[in-house]
Structure formats: C-alpha cells, structure tokens
Design an enzyme around this catalytic site. Structure first.
Site, PDB file in Angstrom:
ATOM      1  N   ASP A  19      57.564 -74.923 -47.331  1.00 52.71           N
ATOM      2  CA  ASP A  19      56.266 -75.031 -46.419  1.00 52.71           C
ATOM      3  C   ASP A  19      55.745 -76.294 -46.556  1.00 52.71           C
ATOM      4  O   ASP A  19      55.600 -76.816 -47.763  1.00 52.71           O
ATOM      5  CB  ASP A  19      55.082 -73.740 -46.379  1.00 52.71           C
ATOM      6  CG  ASP A  19      54.308 -73.719 -45.357  1.00 52.71           C
ATOM      7  OD1 ASP A  19      54.684 -74.074 -44.234  1.00 52.71           O
ATOM      8  OD2 ASP A  19      53.252 -73.273 -45.575  1.00 52.71           O
ATOM      9  N   HIS A  36      60.893 -82.346 -41.662  1.00 55.53           N
ATOM     10  CA  HIS A  36      62.072 -81.397 -41.818  1.00 55.53           C
ATOM     11  C   HIS A  36      63.143 -82.394 -42.531  1.00 55.53           C
ATOM     12  O   HIS A  36      63.966 -81.860 -43.579  1.00 55.53           O
ATOM     13  CB  HIS A  36      62.549 -80.970 -40.577  1.00 55.53           C
ATOM     14  CG  HIS A  36      61.449 -79.931 -39.910  1.00 55.53           C
ATOM     15  ND1 HIS A  36      61.016 -78.609 -40.634  1.00 55.53           N
ATOM     16  CD2 HIS A  36      60.950 -79.819 -38.899  1.00 55.53           C
ATOM     17  CE1 HIS A  36      60.304 -78.154 -39.743  1.00 55.53           C
ATOM     18  NE2 HIS A  36      60.295 -78.746 -38.858  1.00 55.53           N
ATOM     19  N   LEU A 130      75.894 -71.988 -59.196  1.00 52.87           N
ATOM     20  CA  LEU A 130      74.680 -71.545 -58.538  1.00 52.87           C
ATOM     21  C   LEU A 130      74.938 -70.704 -57.128  1.00 52.87           C
ATOM     22  O   LEU A 130      75.970 -71.571 -56.540  1.00 52.87           O
ATOM     23  CB  LEU A 130      73.649 -72.646 -58.203  1.00 52.87           C
ATOM     24  CG  LEU A 130      72.670 -72.394 -57.307  1.00 52.87           C
ATOM     25  CD1 LEU A 130      71.514 -71.483 -57.936  1.00 52.87           C
ATOM     26  CD2 LEU A 130      71.814 -73.970 -56.986  1.00 52.87           C
TER      27      LEU A 130
END
Length: 249
Positions: A19, A36, A130
């Site tokens: 956020d 972004h 991962l």
C-alpha cells in the site's frame, strides 16, 4: 539488522499488502502510475531478499477486485505495467530459482496481461526456490463465496457429503489450496486493516503494520518486520506454558 535474524525461525510464508504507491507519487508531485512503477522496483528487491532469506512463499497483493473501480486510465496503466514487469523479470526469476503463481479471479484480466502471466508461470514451473504468489483481481470474500458455491455443487452431485465438510476440506476449495497459511502479513502505507486479503488463511497470522510507503520499502524494512515476528510467541490458542512444553519435545 539482518545479522540479528534467527535463521532457524524464518517465516515460511510472508504475505504483503503493498500500500501507498499513489500517496508516494502525490508526495513527489508525480502521476499515480509513477508510484506503481516505483513499487515494481520494491517488488524486485523484496523478491530477491526473500529468496536469500529462505522464505518459501511470498504472496503480494498486487491488484484487488475492488481496484477495478479505479479510474480506467490507472487500471489500464497497471495492467500494462504487469506485462512490462513480467517481460523484464522473467529471466531474473528463473536465474534466482523463483516460481511464479497466481491467485484471484484471473478471468477478468485483459488477454495480454493474462497471457504474459501464464507464459511466466509456465517458464518458471520447474523452479524450486521461492514461490512468488501474485494476488491479482483477488478478493477474500469472492474466494470464500466461490468455494461455498463449489462445495454446494459437489454436495448436490453427491461428490461429497454434508457431514464431510471440515475446515480442511473448505481450505481445499480455496485458490490457495496448495499454499500454506501465511506466518507473517505485512501492510505498508500506514493503514491498519487487511482489506479483504487472505481473511480465511490469516486466522493465526502475525500482523505487522508500517508507515513506510511501498515504493520506499526495502530489504532493511523486511528485516525489521521479520525481527518483530521473531520476538512474538505464537500460541495458536494454547497457553505459553503449553508451547514451551511442546517445543521441549
């Protein structure tokens, strides 16, 4: 700070609500899409560091179902940014042995965006390090409702019986059915809510909130969150004494 991390107590699954991109851009006097874009750089850094730390699953809340209600120009730019990110990062993911996964109502995605994700998922499918899980067009309420619908259908078709419905079975109908529940959920940007993200899965997740906007979130911020996680006693409904006794055995 990294040297203080206990390597024997690394959270296996870290989820992050990324956020603050828009507010970061506003503070910089820039367009929201630049926030972004800078946020994508944070993704790159945190994915690499999570891999180095030995985290097994990293789930990033990249785009919520509610985000479709944002101005169309911003939505289009984010969808294009997904395509750009995948093109730029696919080789790095393979090099770092990172496998990409996707959860959410992906049928809503534009064809170009979905095709880019699917290509990357296919190219990284054999990676064993991962697991990078992107929650795109995701809503926890949507996920739970869809699971309930599927269970109702299977009961009606005599595939399962009503008395066979348990928490474990319900979990197997969620988009995260092959993913362990998160140990640690981080939210950046100074907000204190989970915003319809992994609500079922986060029943016993440790929550960590930081005022740092996502574009400024870097490796040291992740280390700080993990150290905070390691300072907590996870009891899962038991007493501290029971946990101590369990750990002895």
């Amino acid at each position: 700070m990294k040297s203080k991390i206990n390597q024997s107590n690394i959270p296996q699954h870290v989820a992050i609500i990324m956020d603050g991109n828009g507010r970061w851009a506003k503070n910089q006097g820039q367009a929201r899409i630049n926030g972004h874009r800078m946020g994508a750089e944070s993704v790159r850094k945190i994915v690499e560091e999570s891999s180095k730390l030995g985290i097994k699953y990293l789930t990033l809340y990249a785009f919520s179902s509610e985000n479709w209600n944002r101005p169309q120009e911003e939505v289009n730019a984010i969808m294009a940014l997904f395509v750009e990110f995948v093109k730029l990062e696919m080789n790095n993911l393979i090099k770092n042995n990172v496998r990409l996964m996707l959860i959410g109502n992906i049928s809503q995605l534009p064809a170009e965006t979905l095709n880019s994700f699917n290509q990357c998922i296919d190219e990284t499918s054999s990676c064993t390090g991962l697991n990078l899980v992107l929650a795109v067009s995701y809503s926890s309420r949507w996920e739970i409702v869809e699971a309930a619908k599927q269970i109702a259908t299977d009961v009606r078709n005599n595939i399962i019986k009503e008395n066979e419905i348990t928490e474990k079975l319900f979990s197997s109908y969620l988009t995260t059915k092959n993913i362990p529940d998160p140990d640690l959920l981080i939210r950046t940007g100074g907000e204190y809510r989970i915003s319809n993200f992994l609500m079922w899965q986060s029943a016993y997740t440790e929550l960590y909130f930081t005022d740092v906007y996502w574009p400024d979130f870097r490796e040291e911020n992740l280390h700080k969150a993990i150290l905070d996680f390691q300072s907590r006693e996870r009891r899962f409904g038991m007493t501290g004494e029971q946990i101590l006794d369990k750990n002895k055995h």
